[in-house]
Design a protein around this motif. Structure first.
Motif, PDB file in Angstrom:
ATOM      1  N   MET A   1       8.838  33.618  45.663  1.00 55.50           N
ATOM      2  CA  MET A   1       8.085  34.817  45.959  1.00 55.50           C
ATOM      3  C   MET A   1       9.020  35.785  46.654  1.00 55.50           C
ATOM      4  O   MET A   1       9.640  35.442  47.639  1.00 55.50           O
ATOM      5  CB  MET A   1       6.906  34.492  46.859  1.00 55.50           C
ATOM      6  N   PHE A  70       5.412  28.666  46.027  1.00 52.53           N
ATOM      7  CA  PHE A  70       6.612  29.455  45.744  1.00 52.53           C
ATOM      8  C   PHE A  70       7.778  29.014  46.610  1.00 52.53           C
ATOM      9  O   PHE A  70       7.649  28.876  47.823  1.00 52.53           O
ATOM     10  CB  PHE A  70       6.351  30.947  45.997  1.00 52.53           C
ATOM     11  N   LYS A  73      10.728  31.793  49.262  1.00 51.85           N
ATOM     12  CA  LYS A  73       9.948  32.973  49.632  1.00 51.85           C
ATOM     13  C   LYS A  73      10.907  33.905  50.360  1.00 51.85           C
ATOM     14  O   LYS A  73      11.608  33.498  51.267  1.00 51.85           O
ATOM     15  CB  LYS A  73       8.805  32.612  50.582  1.00 51.85           C
ATOM     16  N   LYS A 120      12.579  28.605  39.135  1.00 56.41           N
ATOM     17  CA  LYS A 120      11.763  28.734  40.340  1.00 56.41           C
ATOM     18  C   LYS A 120      10.505  29.522  40.028  1.00 56.41           C
ATOM     19  O   LYS A 120      10.465  30.329  39.106  1.00 56.41           O
ATOM     20  CB  LYS A 120      12.541  29.456  41.447  1.00 56.41           C
ATOM     21  N   ASN A 121       9.447  29.303  40.822  1.00 52.39           N
ATOM     22  CA  ASN A 121       8.260  30.137  40.746  1.00 52.39           C
ATOM     23  C   ASN A 121       8.503  31.381  41.579  1.00 52.39           C
ATOM     24  O   ASN A 121       8.693  31.306  42.775  1.00 52.39           O
ATOM     25  CB  ASN A 121       7.028  29.392  41.296  1.00 52.39           C
ATOM     26  N   ILE A 122       8.491  32.546  40.922  1.00 54.21           N
ATOM     27  CA  ILE A 122       8.854  33.792  41.574  1.00 54.21           C
ATOM     28  C   ILE A 122       7.730  34.801  41.369  1.00 54.21           C
ATOM     29  O   ILE A 122       7.152  34.900  40.308  1.00 54.21           O
ATOM     30  CB  ILE A 122      10.135  34.368  40.949  1.00 54.21           C
ATOM     31  N   CYS A 123       7.457  35.579  42.397  1.00 52.63           N
ATOM     32  CA  CYS A 123       6.511  36.674  42.261  1.00 52.63           C
ATOM     33  C   CYS A 123       7.007  37.834  43.095  1.00 52.63           C
ATOM     34  O   CYS A 123       7.429  37.643  44.216  1.00 52.63           O
ATOM     35  CB  CYS A 123       5.129  36.255  42.745  1.00 52.63           C
TER      36      CYS A 123
END
Length: 125
Positions: A1, A70, A73, A120-123
């Motif tokens: 994130m 996430f 972060k 990776k989980n990215i936002c």
């Protein structure tokens, strides 16, 4: 994130009342809609000054569900003088936990960031 915000904002979550529903809605959107690490999501929080947009973003950023979902972060402030290279450098340094040695051009910085975030989980909010 990765959270990008305007100048002068400090990551400091005060006691907030009455925004739990909005926070929960945003957390659910982020967690449910970011299942593919190759998809970059942007979730803007819009409104006039003084409405608590930054505070709401901080609440979401610090939410335990977001922390579990996430990694990494990263909180980055965007200045009035927008500088893509500086932002990417700050993100890379945040992930690596140390300053980058030497001056890198934009393309190698982008490649380094891509390598660090691969899978990776990215936002971006």
């Amino acid at each position: 994130m990765i959270v990008l915000l305007g100048p002068g904002f400090v990551l400091n979550e005060p006691q907030v009342y009455g925004r739990d529903k909005e926070k929960d809605d945003i957390v659910k959107i982020l967690i449910n809609n970011v299942s593919d690490a190759r998809t970059l999501s942007v979730l803007p929080i819009l409104g006039m000054g003084g409405l608590g947009k930054t505070t709401l973003a901080q609440m979401v950023f610090n939410d335990q569900r977001v922390t579990e979902h996430f990694h990494p972060k990263i909180w980055v402030c965007v200045s009035d003088d927008f500088d893509e290279k500086r932002l990417i450098k700050e993100i890379v340094e945040s992930i690596e936990g140390r300053p980058l040695l030497g001056d890198m051009d934009l393309a190698p910085l982008q490649k380094k960031l891509q390598d660090l975030l691969n899978g990776k989980n990215i936002c971006s909010s």
